[in-house]
Design a protein around this motif. Sequence first.
Motif, short mmCIF file in Angstrom:
data_model
loop_
_atom_site.label_atom_id
_atom_site.label_comp_id
_atom_site.label_asym_id
_atom_site.label_seq_id
_atom_site.Cartn_x
_atom_site.Cartn_y
_atom_site.Cartn_z
N PRO B 354 0.80 -1.23 0.00
CA PRO B 354 0.00 0.00 0.00
C PRO B 354 0.84 1.28 0.00
O PRO B 354 0.47 2.24 -0.67
N GLU B 357 3.03 1.29 -3.64
CA GLU B 357 2.19 1.53 -4.81
C GLU B 357 1.31 2.76 -4.61
O GLU B 357 1.04 3.50 -5.56
N GLY B 358 0.86 2.96 -3.37
CA GLY B 358 -0.04 4.08 -3.10
C GLY B 358 0.64 5.42 -3.32
O GLY B 358 0.10 6.30 -3.99
N ASP B 360 3.24 6.03 -5.10
CA ASP B 360 3.61 6.16 -6.51
C ASP B 360 2.40 6.59 -7.35
O ASP B 360 2.49 7.47 -8.20
N TRP B 361 1.30 5.93 -7.09
CA TRP B 361 0.06 6.23 -7.82
C TRP B 361 -0.40 7.66 -7.53
O TRP B 361 -0.76 8.43 -8.42
N SER B 365 -0.92 10.66 -10.20
CA SER B 365 -2.22 11.33 -10.38
C SER B 365 -2.12 12.82 -10.12
O SER B 365 -2.65 13.63 -10.88
N ASP B 378 -10.75 11.88 -10.67
CA ASP B 378 -9.42 11.83 -10.03
C ASP B 378 -9.48 12.29 -8.59
O ASP B 378 -8.77 11.76 -7.74
N ASN B 381 -10.72 9.66 -6.57
CA ASN B 381 -9.76 8.56 -6.63
C ASN B 381 -8.57 8.81 -5.71
O ASN B 381 -8.09 7.91 -5.03
N TYR B 384 -9.75 8.12 -2.38
CA TYR B 384 -9.93 6.68 -2.21
C TYR B 384 -8.58 6.00 -1.94
O TYR B 384 -8.44 5.16 -1.05
N LEU B 385 -7.57 6.38 -2.72
CA LEU B 385 -6.24 5.77 -2.54
C LEU B 385 -5.71 6.06 -1.14
O LEU B 385 -5.24 5.16 -0.44
N ASN B 388 -7.40 4.16 1.53
CA ASN B 388 -7.08 2.74 1.52
C ASN B 388 -5.62 2.42 1.85
O ASN B 388 -5.24 1.27 1.96
#
Lengths: 173, 438, 778
Positions: B354, B357-358, B360-361, B365, B378, B381, B384-385, B388
């Motif tokens: 998490p 990757e979180g 990085d994502w 974005s 977005d 999103n 949400y990221l 989470n």
Amino acid sequence: MSANSETLPVFSSALATRFDALVEKYPVKRSALVPMLLYAQDEVGYLSDAVIAEVARRIGITELEVRNVATYYSMLRFKPAGKFNIQVCTNIACMLRGGYEIYERFQQELGIGPKGVTPDGLFSLEEVECIGACCWAPAIQVNYDFHDELDPDLVPGILDQYRNPIQNKGKNA
Amino acid sequence: MPRLVSHPDEVKIVSSRFGKGAANIDRYLELGGYEAVRKCLAQGPEWIIEEMKASGLRGRGGAGFSTGMKWSFVPKQSAKPKYILVNGDESEPGTCKDHLIFLHDPHSIIEGAIIAGLAVGAKMGFIYLRGEYRYLIEIMERAVADAYERGFLGKNIFGSGNEFQVITQTGAGAYEVGEESALMESLEGKRGVPRIRPPFPAVVGLYGGPTVINNAETMANVPHIIRMGAAAYAAVGTPRNGGTRLFGISGHVERPGVYELPMGYNLKKMIYEVGGGVRGGRKLKAVVPGGSSTPVLLPEEIENLGMDFDQVGKAGSMLGSGGVVVIDDRTCMVEFALRTISFYQHESCGWCIPCREGTDWLKKSLTRFHAGFGTASDIDNIQYLAENMLGRTFCPLGDAAAMPTLGFVKKFRQEFEDHLNGKPCPYAREGVPQLTVV
Amino acid sequence: MADVTFIVDGKKLTAPAGTLLIDACRKAGIEIPAFCYYPGLSLQAACRMCLVRQEKVPKLQTACTTTVAEGQIFYTSTPEIEQARKAMIELLLGNHPLDCPVCDAGGECELQDMTFKYGAGESRMVDVKRHRDEQQWSPAVFYDRPRCILCYRCIRMCGEGMDVWALGIHNRGANSVIVPNDGHQLDCEQCGMCIDVCPVGALTSGTYRYKTRPWEMSHVSTVCTHCGDGCKVTLGVRSTAEGAEIVRADNRDKSGINGDFLCAKGRFSFDFVASADRLTEPLVRNAQGKLEPATWEHAIRVAARKLKEIRDARGGSAIGVIGSNRTTNEENYLLQKFARTVLTTNNIDHARSTDYAAFARALAGTEGKTASLRDIAAASAILLVGGNPTEEHPLLAWLLRTNVRLNRAKLYVANSQPIKLDRQAKATQRLPVGSYKDLAAFLVQGESDFSKALAAEESLVVIFGEEFRGDAAENLVAWGLKRGPNPDSVRFAYLGDYANSRGAADMGLFPDLLPGYVPVTAPGAFAEYANLPATPGKSMPQMLEAAAKGELGALLVVGADTVSRSSLDSAALKNTFVVVQDLFLTETAAVADVVLPAASLYEKSGTVTNTYGDIQMVRKAADRAGVKPDFEILVRLAGAMGVDVATLVPFSKRGTTGDLGQSRGAQAGEADRHAVWLEANGLEPKLSPFDPLAVFDEIARLVPGYTVDRINLFAGNDVHTEPRATPGFVPVGAIQSPSLVVPAHDTLFTSGTLGCYSTTLRQLEEHQSKELAKAAAD
């Protein structure tokens, strides 16, 4: 590795002596690894294959293990940088007070981009994360020297200081 | 050289020797140095721990855990050697307080470490400084050498028959190493990846031995508490938040700097009186109260906010490392969010999914979003990221990235929407470079 | 640890205190998904898939690091947990290339399966994914970083499991990447365990990648044909015009003593089966002296007629038979029976890689003193004498390492040179070169710390090999047997080279020993054998010597390259009629008069016995048009010689209900279930004289030590046998001539003749010798 140590010593004798003491200092030899890599880089300029091999030998671990650790730390590099590596902090506190303007000014003055090295090898430039000088922002480090409360117009002066070290001796850290 | 500042509201305890040449051991002794450790040698370990508990001292690194409690967890008997660790890997953006302690009062940290060693029965301490602080490491090493020379460190400290050794250690660039178990890994010559807990460091820490690890500022407070008495120290702060705190005020203020103020000091006052107000008389847009990992607060949220662990927590943020970053009305909060998350993306150790990757994502974005290529979804999103990642990562770094992100999206949603549909950043100004893809 | 009771999703569970929650749940049928958790490897808590809610704990906990205690209450399938899992999959897929249609792992990918079960139905990711080019690290191992989910299984398996530590991790955060130890090359044992444990298609196999889709293969569980350890292996097989080809080898069901373990040979070296050099039609030497292709009928007729002629004219003693270390027990048994009862000769031998006869003699009269691999895996203390299991017995090395690592077993190593397993040893004893034979005396003296430590062990497994032959083996065993009254005080394992070297010895491929180490001279031995000659025959060197003198009329060689192995001048066989059954035109086959193309172990059924005495079922996986199993060839030869084959193979003559396949129903192809069904119904799988299991009955009845648990055996499990030699049986030539033992000392990358025809194995060997040269140059 022996090929290297037979022909050219990887480290100066002063550094080698320092490392001899360093590995004895800790309860566990391997604790000397991170400092050793950083001090070796200070002298050699970067972590060459020969440096990695020599450090591995001194600590008694594999080169793979040395690289596993070395690649983790952002101050360690595997390619030569300039003699003076300019690290511009652009993290929040510096950004709010013009860190990116400083960074851009260095690029203009040196004619190089991010992670660039000047053709004479004197300067290299990179953007770095927070260097712990937030209250004196914007701040940079040239090698280990801090320069703080900067203004883009102070950039040429800083560069001069390193181009002509004699007349500027004693200034700033 | 970092500029020293002062303000009448300051209560100088940990900073009392700043600017007085106390890096010199003789000067330190003149200023009451190493008195506390002598007192501790006379009083014994239980007394020390009780004093620490009574002082209300809570960890200055950010988590705010009671120092006395932490020390009391170390088992009395241990087959393996016990260790004291001073965490001087100060890396949280907005934080530069330990910088000044190392520079102006290195012996207070050594003295604190000796006292911690006496309290828990450790014979060796490590002072770990971030690699960028090379000049401070040199100061620290000088201080350690001087202390050895005077017999304050070594096999027989102060002639007491007690042993205490100190080793100064450098990092090499890794925010994550500020996490206590990651710091131990780094000190053992490994990647700075945190350890699975339990076991906790007090039981299984450095080299597998019971270990006390404290932030440098925490450790520097220890001799002062012993000298002035726990009750007097506790009386300075608010309930359950003993003493003072080194607050680093940075960003858009007139007089940025590190100020030592009592715990519970009003944040608004801190910005407008101590820090001299928003630079250039501009309006305050937001303030990050305790380093970049703490959720941003709006002007209306700081009206009556006392800066201690509990009050800031109630306000929905955290006191963290005491790094107050002030943001004026011309600042683009999307850009600010992007710069914040870029940092955590850069510093994520990569161990758990998490966080790796979180961050990085989120960075991808936000980069795209700030450049004007965002879509309405977005915004949800990003939220949400962050939601989470929260509470699910291996160590607190994931939370440190998720919490401020949630704050930015929730409190500045309108600014995010203003970036939609290919619109350029509404806060872009001529001549001010924009943060683009790093 | 005492049992504790705790509650998971409202169900009361009981497990020993300290059990990992994930294990306790899985045992109770509650699935907890995880990527990084891998039984037997260190804990990571990195993938965060196994998050569960524990009552009274503020944050979600990882089930892979939570140990159960009395009264705990857990929730594993609440909406909160379902969302956490879903998000974790979404985050993983954020940078994962969705190239599943061409990914090797597609169809058997843990990420795919978890996405299906726990993941989101849509993707929120619209940004550019990270890319790095695929890397080839060795002929066997490829790495595709974008597919990697950084679960660290490969790193841990290579380091903790294999003790090789060839994989590392560089950089941090999203830039983290798994790296091999030599820059872009992998300098290691090439076992492929990293590929095996990879939950996705990040690590792929050089022999398998892009060959097929998993669902296009049939999976046949059999036994590896290479070394004497006898790993179970699952061969992925696909139909071709030629029959069926093997495209992959692994041990996907983790069954058998090797669990998930296979070495480079087991995993990659199956390609000899499909070698272009395979013999696929019989060859008969023509009038011009040239070998030319012939039909099976013709070749068998020529061979049988000549063998019969020589036997009838010159007697059985003019014929020699050499058997194989890689053929099945049934084939070896049949071969010696054929030799003794049809050819009427005791001139039978095989290329002995170790002195099993001496081992049998040393243990004569004892029971329960041999160690199976399972015994070794669970032993509390092990003495390893000589050898280098890491190279020659990779599974043994794996089990020893694992036992030391997970169970804190104590390993004692006595060797004349350093070996890799020294690293796991509690104590090592360096022995002077050539002094193994004195070890027993040294241990008896008991003055060294080493022998004192051994003496203090309550139970001990002693592992040794060909360094101990004849009396030396007997002395070492005698030392061990004196260790004490405890029935577990000592067990022995004796190391030999090939997949069925032990079986060849057990089945009596000796000139002086019948199956089960029964001397041919023993009165009344194998009384039901007609025409059994009662005097010992010639050993292999004696046969070759006789051939050179023109005294050997015929020589039947099954699966052995006698000419090359004995460095024989091929002209020595010019006066001997030579029949060879083999996979390849070996040096021996090249001088034969009749060459019969044989099936490999992967193309036949039967049983094999590993060097520890563990018997396992071999199942036919691949198929190659034109070749026949040695069993069938021998039956056909006997038939063509006019023998009533029912006297050789007791197949259905008396009206036993042969199962013609009807009863298999939907389970067609699952030989194990079929066997179980037959057994349960009082039937025997005696369908035809070519069915090797038809002879297994007789082996179980006549061969001491082979009365074993057949249901378990047929179900695919290993069952243990031990030599039950008669006490005081007189050792004959074999044992007094240790020189007959010529160990192969195959390495990780050689495997006798088969290895020469395995392109992959040769590539791996070449790769590793280059790595070795690089390391030497450094």
